[in-house]
Design a protein around this motif. Structure first.
Motif, PDB file in Angstrom:
ATOM      1  N   UNK A 125       0.940  -1.143  -0.004  1.00 58.66           N
ATOM      2  CA  UNK A 125       0.160   0.053  -0.057  1.00 58.66           C
ATOM      3  C   UNK A 125       0.672   1.367   0.186  1.00 58.66           C
ATOM      4  N   UNK A 126       2.067   1.149   0.025  1.00 57.36           N
ATOM      5  CA  UNK A 126       3.042   2.223   0.055  1.00 57.36           C
ATOM      6  C   UNK A 126       2.655   2.977   1.342  1.00 57.36           C
ATOM      7  N   UNK A 127       2.750   2.346   2.412  1.00 56.79           N
ATOM      8  CA  UNK A 127       2.597   2.956   3.678  1.00 56.79           C
ATOM      9  C   UNK A 127       3.879   2.837   4.382  1.00 56.79           C
ATOM     10  N   UNK A 128       4.117   3.833   5.250  1.00 52.87           N
ATOM     11  CA  UNK A 128       5.538   3.745   6.029  1.00 52.87           C
ATOM     12  C   UNK A 128       5.118   2.898   7.047  1.00 52.87           C
ATOM     13  N   UNK A 129       5.693   2.067   7.867  1.00 56.03           N
ATOM     14  CA  UNK A 129       5.592   1.304   8.890  1.00 56.03           C
ATOM     15  C   UNK A 129       6.748   1.265   9.995  1.00 56.03           C
ATOM     16  N   UNK A 130       6.577   1.041  11.349  1.00 55.43           N
ATOM     17  CA  UNK A 130       7.414   1.023  12.092  1.00 55.43           C
ATOM     18  C   UNK A 130       8.081   2.461  12.734  1.00 55.43           C
ATOM     19  N   UNK A 131       8.617   2.433  13.844  1.00 54.19           N
ATOM     20  CA  UNK A 131       9.195   3.784  14.093  1.00 54.19           C
ATOM     21  C   UNK A 131      10.357   4.202  13.375  1.00 54.19           C
ATOM     22  N   UNK A 132      10.917   5.345  13.641  1.00 54.47           N
ATOM     23  CA  UNK A 132      11.927   5.988  12.842  1.00 54.47           C
ATOM     24  C   UNK A 132      13.294   5.091  12.737  1.00 54.47           C
ATOM     25  N   UNK A 133      13.589   4.347  13.757  1.00 49.37           N
ATOM     26  CA  UNK A 133      14.826   3.444  13.941  1.00 49.37           C
ATOM     27  C   UNK A 133      14.455   2.472  12.784  1.00 49.37           C
ATOM     28  N   UNK A 134      13.178   1.763  13.037  1.00 50.33           N
ATOM     29  CA  UNK A 134      12.850   0.741  12.145  1.00 50.33           C
ATOM     30  C   UNK A 134      13.343   1.063  10.787  1.00 50.33           C
ATOM     31  N   UNK A 135      12.559   2.244  10.353  1.00 47.76           N
ATOM     32  CA  UNK A 135      12.651   2.527   8.877  1.00 47.76           C
ATOM     33  C   UNK A 135      13.807   2.975   8.277  1.00 47.76           C
ATOM     34  N   UNK A 136      14.700   3.243   9.156  1.00 45.13           N
ATOM     35  CA  UNK A 136      15.927   3.826   8.823  1.00 45.13           C
ATOM     36  C   UNK A 136      16.776   2.310   8.355  1.00 45.13           C
ATOM     37  N   UNK A 137      16.498   1.174   9.130  1.00 43.78           N
ATOM     38  CA  UNK A 137      17.224  -0.032   8.898  1.00 43.78           C
ATOM     39  C   UNK A 137      16.313  -0.716   7.608  1.00 43.78           C
ATOM     40  N   UNK A 138      15.121  -0.656   7.528  1.00 41.84           N
ATOM     41  CA  UNK A 138      14.442  -1.549   6.664  1.00 41.84           C
ATOM     42  C   UNK A 138      14.121  -0.675   5.442  1.00 41.84           C
ATOM     43  N   UNK A 139      15.052  -0.662   4.722  1.00 45.54           N
ATOM     44  CA  UNK A 139      14.978   0.150   3.283  1.00 45.54           C
ATOM     45  C   UNK A 139      14.378  -0.618   2.178  1.00 45.54           C
ATOM     46  N   UNK A 140      14.344  -1.856   2.174  1.00 46.84           N
ATOM     47  CA  UNK A 140      13.873  -2.666   0.891  1.00 46.84           C
ATOM     48  C   UNK A 140      12.395  -2.482   0.864  1.00 46.84           C
ATOM     49  N   UNK A 141      12.025  -2.670  -0.313  1.00 44.19           N
ATOM     50  CA  UNK A 141      10.554  -2.380  -0.721  1.00 44.19           C
ATOM     51  C   UNK A 141       9.969  -3.900  -0.661  1.00 44.19           C
ATOM     52  N   UNK A 142      10.648  -4.673  -0.412  1.00 43.46           N
ATOM     53  CA  UNK A 142      10.017  -6.169  -0.384  1.00 43.46           C
ATOM     54  C   UNK A 142       9.378  -6.521  -1.836  1.00 43.46           C
ATOM     55  N   UNK A 143      10.136  -6.203  -2.735  1.00 45.57           N
ATOM     56  CA  UNK A 143       9.248  -6.288  -3.993  1.00 45.57           C
ATOM     57  C   UNK A 143       9.001  -7.623  -4.466  1.00 45.57           C
ATOM     58  N   UNK A 144      10.187  -8.643  -4.129  1.00 40.61           N
ATOM     59  CA  UNK A 144       9.828 -10.200  -4.444  1.00 40.61           C
ATOM     60  C   UNK A 144       8.664 -10.572  -3.746  1.00 40.61           C
ATOM     61  N   UNK A 145       8.744 -10.393  -2.273  1.00 38.60           N
ATOM     62  CA  UNK A 145       7.449 -11.006  -1.278  1.00 38.60           C
ATOM     63  C   UNK A 145       6.248 -10.393  -1.968  1.00 38.60           C
ATOM     64  N   UNK A 146       6.238  -9.130  -2.547  1.00 37.77           N
ATOM     65  CA  UNK A 146       5.117  -8.136  -2.829  1.00 37.77           C
ATOM     66  C   UNK A 146       4.426  -8.818  -4.280  1.00 37.77           C
ATOM     67  N   UNK A 147       5.300  -9.436  -4.893  1.00 37.10           N
ATOM     68  CA  UNK A 147       4.889  -9.982  -6.152  1.00 37.10           C
ATOM     69  C   UNK A 147       4.212 -11.232  -5.970  1.00 37.10           C
ATOM     70  N   UNK A 148       4.406 -11.991  -5.128  1.00 34.06           N
ATOM     71  CA  UNK A 148       3.700 -13.403  -4.797  1.00 34.06           C
ATOM     72  C   UNK A 148       2.385 -12.877  -4.132  1.00 34.06           C
TER      73      UNK A 148
END
Length: 373
Positions: A329-352
């Motif tokens: 849904x292109x939503x930001x999730x997690x707190x600032x620290x979590x977002x700073x480290x989770x930079x992948x858009x998880x495209x492969x898992x989203x394809x499935x």
């Protein structure tokens, strides 16, 4: 030049027009400051104005600059702030609404007031009548007025604290009620989508594409063929709510919808039936979907609500991890620290995920049965 004393003069011009002049020293240099026509400004008023300006000069200030600050009205200040912010806004509609809210609620009482004379009580008088009845509007007016005073303070036109600060303490408490956009229950989606697939028309194809991609109306209505590369649709940042590019994996159902509209226009994927004056295609209006669903006899949900339908399906039926569903849904999730480290858009898992969503939407998904223990 006829002197009255203390630098005040009555100047008689070549045409015998009479005006008041203050001759004083500003930052070591002699300055002549006009105080207005003698027809409009009497001697007593001219003496009082001259006294105030001399006081500013003695304190090291610039009388001319101070007088210009005093002449800046709230309306003029708001217009300057609006002009400064205009290049930063992506939506022309938002720019128009920003100024329209001040024109409707603030300008009638404060528009012509010199901005340095406006205080907290004046701001309170603007917000009190609409605070409870039109709370969301009042909040936006408050934020926009605060921006005007912040600019005025930074530009030297307002010396006191921003009068909007702490204003809510003097306003009645309002219990916020969140009204979510009506959404179709995920269990009812396959039946609706089947009916939608049987309908002709570009609006039906665009709505089907919106459902299959879990996108927003604007993102799909303004989609261009240049954004689609094979089975990947890259929505540019300027059309995204978060302001970042968003890659959407296209399922077999999404690709099938694209094939149905291929060739209608060289640029727009879902062009309006109405062309512009130059003959070029125009994007569809957002209202076409409400008209479409009304023709289908359905007024119990909104176009945007299909994103909620998708999210409910992810959590209740597909049991998809939260971060994957939010990324789709292109939503930001997690707190600032979590977002700073989770930079992948998880495209492969989203394809499935999007292919599973397409299968379910079209009625091709496997039925899930609860087995007895």
């Amino acid at each position: 030049m006829y002197g009255d004393g203390n630098g005040l003069y009555l100047r008689v011009g070549p045409t015998l027009a009479k005006s008041w002049i203050l001759r004083t020293v500003v930052h070591g240099k002699r300055r002549d400051l006009g105080l207005g026509s003698a027809k409009l400004v009497g001697l007593a008023e001219a003496r009082e104005n001259a006294r105030e300006l001399r006081k500013i000069a003695r304190q090291g200030g610039d009388p001319a600059a101070a007088r210009n600050r005093e002449s800046l009205t709230f309306k003029k200040a708001a217009e300057r702030v609006h002009a400064n912010l205009l290049p930063t806004w992506r939506s022309e509609g938002h720019a128009a609404r920003w100024m329209a809210s001040l024109e409707h609620y603030a300008f009638p009482t404060l528009g012509d007031r010199p901005i340095h004379t406006i205080n907290t009580a004046d701001a309170l008088a603007v917000l009190t009548p609409i605070w409870a009845e039109k709370h969301d509007t009042a909040q936006r007016v408050k934020q926009r007025m605060a921006s005007v005073f912040d600019w005025a303070k930074g530009a030297g036109h307002y010396s006191s604290e921003n009068p909007m600060n702490g204003l809510e303490k003097a306003l009645p408490a309002v219990k916020r009620r969140v009204d979510h956009m009506p959404a179709l229950a995920w269990r009812a989606l396959p039946e609706f989508f089947s009916e939608l697939s049987d309908r002709d028309g570009i609006s039906a194809r665009c709505l089907a594409f919106i459902i299959l991609t879990a996108s927003r109306s604007k993102e799909a209505r303004l989609a261009e063929w240049s954004e689609i590369n094979g089975d990947v649709w890259t929505i540019p940042a300027e059309r995204m709510k978060r302001g970042v590019d968003h890659r959407v994996p296209l399922s077999t159902g999404s690709l099938a919808e694209l094939e149905k509209v291929r060739g209608l226009d060289t640029d727009l994927v879902f062009p309006s039936a109405n062309r512009g004056p130059d003959g070029r295609a125009k994007p569809m209006s957002d209202t076409v979907f409400s008209a479409l669903t009304k023709r289908m006899g359905r007024t119990d949900f909104t176009t945007h609500g299909f994103r909620s339908t998708f999210r409910d399906w992810c959590g209740e039926a597909a049991q998809v991890e939260r971060e994957v569903a939010e990324a789709a849904l292109s939503h930001a999730f997690g707190d600032r620290v979590e977002r700073a480290y989770a930079r992948s858009d998880l495209f492969g898992r989203r394809r499935d995920l999007m292919q599973r969503w397409s299968d379910y939407t079209s009625g091709n998904g496997a039925k899930v049965l609860r087995l007895a223990q």
